[in-house]
Write an enzyme that holds these catalytic residues in place. Structure first.
Site, PDB file in Angstrom:
ATOM      1  N   HIS A 158       0.811  -1.221   0.000  1.00 33.43           N
ATOM      2  CA  HIS A 158       0.000   0.000   0.000  1.00 33.43           C
ATOM      3  C   HIS A 158       0.844   1.271   0.000  1.00 33.43           C
ATOM      4  CE1 HIS A 158      -4.055  -1.835   0.825  1.00 33.43           C
ATOM      5  NE2 HIS A 158      -3.258  -2.856   1.115  1.00 33.43           N
ATOM      6  N   ASP A 366       3.916   9.471  -1.240  1.00 27.75           N
ATOM      7  CA  ASP A 366       2.753   8.684  -0.827  1.00 27.75           C
ATOM      8  C   ASP A 366       2.489   7.604  -1.864  1.00 27.75           C
ATOM      9  OD1 ASP A 366       0.677   8.029   0.875  1.00 27.75           O
ATOM     10  OD2 ASP A 366      -0.119  10.063   0.956  1.00 27.75           O
TER      11      ASP A 366
END
Length: 458
Positions: A158, A366
């Site tokens: 993730h 991110d």
């Protein structure tokens, strides 16, 4: 149809009646598990001083069995707070300066993964498909293979995957790469992350990239892919429209008193670029004095991993910085920055997204960033806001209608804020509609289906 077994560090249990809806990932995984029948295993969040493991806490809801395991305090300190969040997390976010490697913590990380495998293996049937999530559990497939399991096992990361120069500075990079080779499918958020992974194998001479995103290393051939995680787009849009009239959101709307609202929502983490964002807002006000008393910046930042010293220090730094800006540019009747250092209920958050003229999403790095996608889904189609998005978020590769910024460029981000606030309605709608159409097609269910389809054929 094969049964699905999901393994993650933490488990999202079904919502109690009356609770706010769970996030999109939990909804999608629960739907996939319910359809196939299956197990979701992970840490219960509880720790104890006992070295003897307690029996798994097994809870069945519909077609899904939730299997929760406690960890010892030593396990939590070494596996979770130690290696996972003080080595893997900073390295995957390109922060070698913050990685604190220790052999004890490394040993604890691999020990807990072995413990997870020992607890999971007795639950596995021959044709089960296993889906492992995130950086906490990279070695899990290797441990299961060691026990003789031949099931199809997929892994999804993730967070970002760094380039070779960053990754191979980690002392145990070979064990980590070897662990990933034991999966049948390794999934990343973006093509860039997948290329970093493949490039590292080739550059270090430990593997090769074959046709069709297949890799060969450590005596195994497996598949890689990129699957940009998403949200439950249309459901969240309906939820946000309803949440706009939430009592707390109404009070927030009244308190803004006709000012434009800028919103930032992040966990308290050094990867999120919060201090740079506050500097950019300060610079925006300095460069655009006409906006004094005409805009409010709301930064919602729940505490995160406060047991880790770097996070405790950051909490103080952000609070002090917000206070400094408020003291320097605020007035008696205007507090420029509202800093909320706790969680906000999802219905309130959805309503605040819809209220905000600008969504300020500027992480330094991110994997994806679902706040950007939630902000877009929450907008009023007749009067949408503007997304100001870091080019270093995985979402920037999909959301091409956003104003992309370099979060290290404080003045550039300040100019993007000004541009967003003055953008015409026609341009706002054109940009938003393009991104919203993409999010409707590539929603969380599509993400889940695409991964499991590729795992089945791997």
């Amino acid at each position: 149809m094969s049964r699905l077994v999901v393994v993650s560090n933490r488990v999202t249990l079904p919502q109690k009646s009356g609770d706010a809806p769970a996030g999109g990932l939990a909804v999608a995984l629960q739907a996939a598990l319910e359809e196939r029948g299956g197990i979701w295993m992970g840490w219960s969040g509880k720790s104890s001083g006992s070295k003897e493991p307690q029996p798994l806490d097994m809870r069945t809801h519909g077609n899904i069995t939730y299997a929760l395991t406690d960890l010892t305090k030593t396990d939590v300190e070494e596996y979770y707070h130690g290696f996972a969040n003080r080595v893997l997390w900073p390295i995957c976010h390109y922060r070698l300066d913050l990685a604190e490697y220790g052999r004890k913590e490394m040993a604890g990380y691999f020990r807990v993964n072995r413990f997870f495998a020992q607890r999971l293996a007795p639950l596995i049937k021959e044709d089960d498909v296993i889906w492992v999530h995130d950086y906490h559990l990279i070695p899990l497939a290797a441990e299961l293979r060691e026990m003789g399991l031949k099931n199809k096992i997929g892994f999804f990361l993730h967070i970002p995957w760094p380039p070779a120069d960053v990754l191979f500075a980690m002392p145990v990079h070979e064990q980590i790469m070897r662990g990933l080779s034991q999966y049948d499918l390794v999934g990343f958020q973006t093509e860039h992350d997948l290329d970093n992974f493949g490039g590292g194998l080739v550059r270090e001479g430990i593997g090769e990239r074959l046709e069709g995103n297949k890799f060969s290393t450590y005596g195994r051939t497996f598949k890689g892919g990129y699957y940009s995680i998403a949200i439950e787009t249309e459901e969240f849009a309906r939820f946000a429209k309803k949440a706009y009239n939430n009592a707390i959101v109404r009070k927030a709307r009244q308190s803004v008193e006709g000012r434009d609202l800028i919103i930032g929502v992040d966990r308290l983490d050094y990867s999120k670029g919060i201090t740079q964002r506050i500097d950019a807002f300060d610079k925006f006000i300095t460069l655009n004095p006409a906006y004094q008393n005409k805009v409010t910046y709301l930064q919602i930042t729940p505490k995160s991993r406060s047991e880790v010293p770097e996070y405790e220090q950051m909490q103080r730094t952000v609070a002090e910085q917000a206070g400094r800006v408020n003291g320097s540019v605020g007035t008696v009747d205007w507090v420029p920055i509202r800093y909320v250092n706790r969680s906000v209920a999802r219905p309130v958050l959805a309503g605040l997204y819809r209220l905000a003229r600008i969504g300020l999403v500027t992480p330094l790095r991110d994997g994806m960033n679902l706040v950007a996608k939630e902000y877009l889904a929450a907008q009023d189609p007749e009067d949408p806001g503007v997304l100001v998005l870091s080019r270093f978020a995985g979402a920037a590769r999909e959301l091409t209608g956003a104003l992309l910024v370099n979060p290290y460029d404080i003045e550039g981000t300040a100019h993007a804020i000004a541009r967003g606030l003055t953008m015409s309605l026609d341009e706002r709608k054109q940009r938003w509609e393009k991104m919203m159409e993409h999010l409707k097609v590539y929603d969380i269910n599509r993400w889940c289906d695409d991964f499991l389809k590729d795992l089945a054929s791997a």
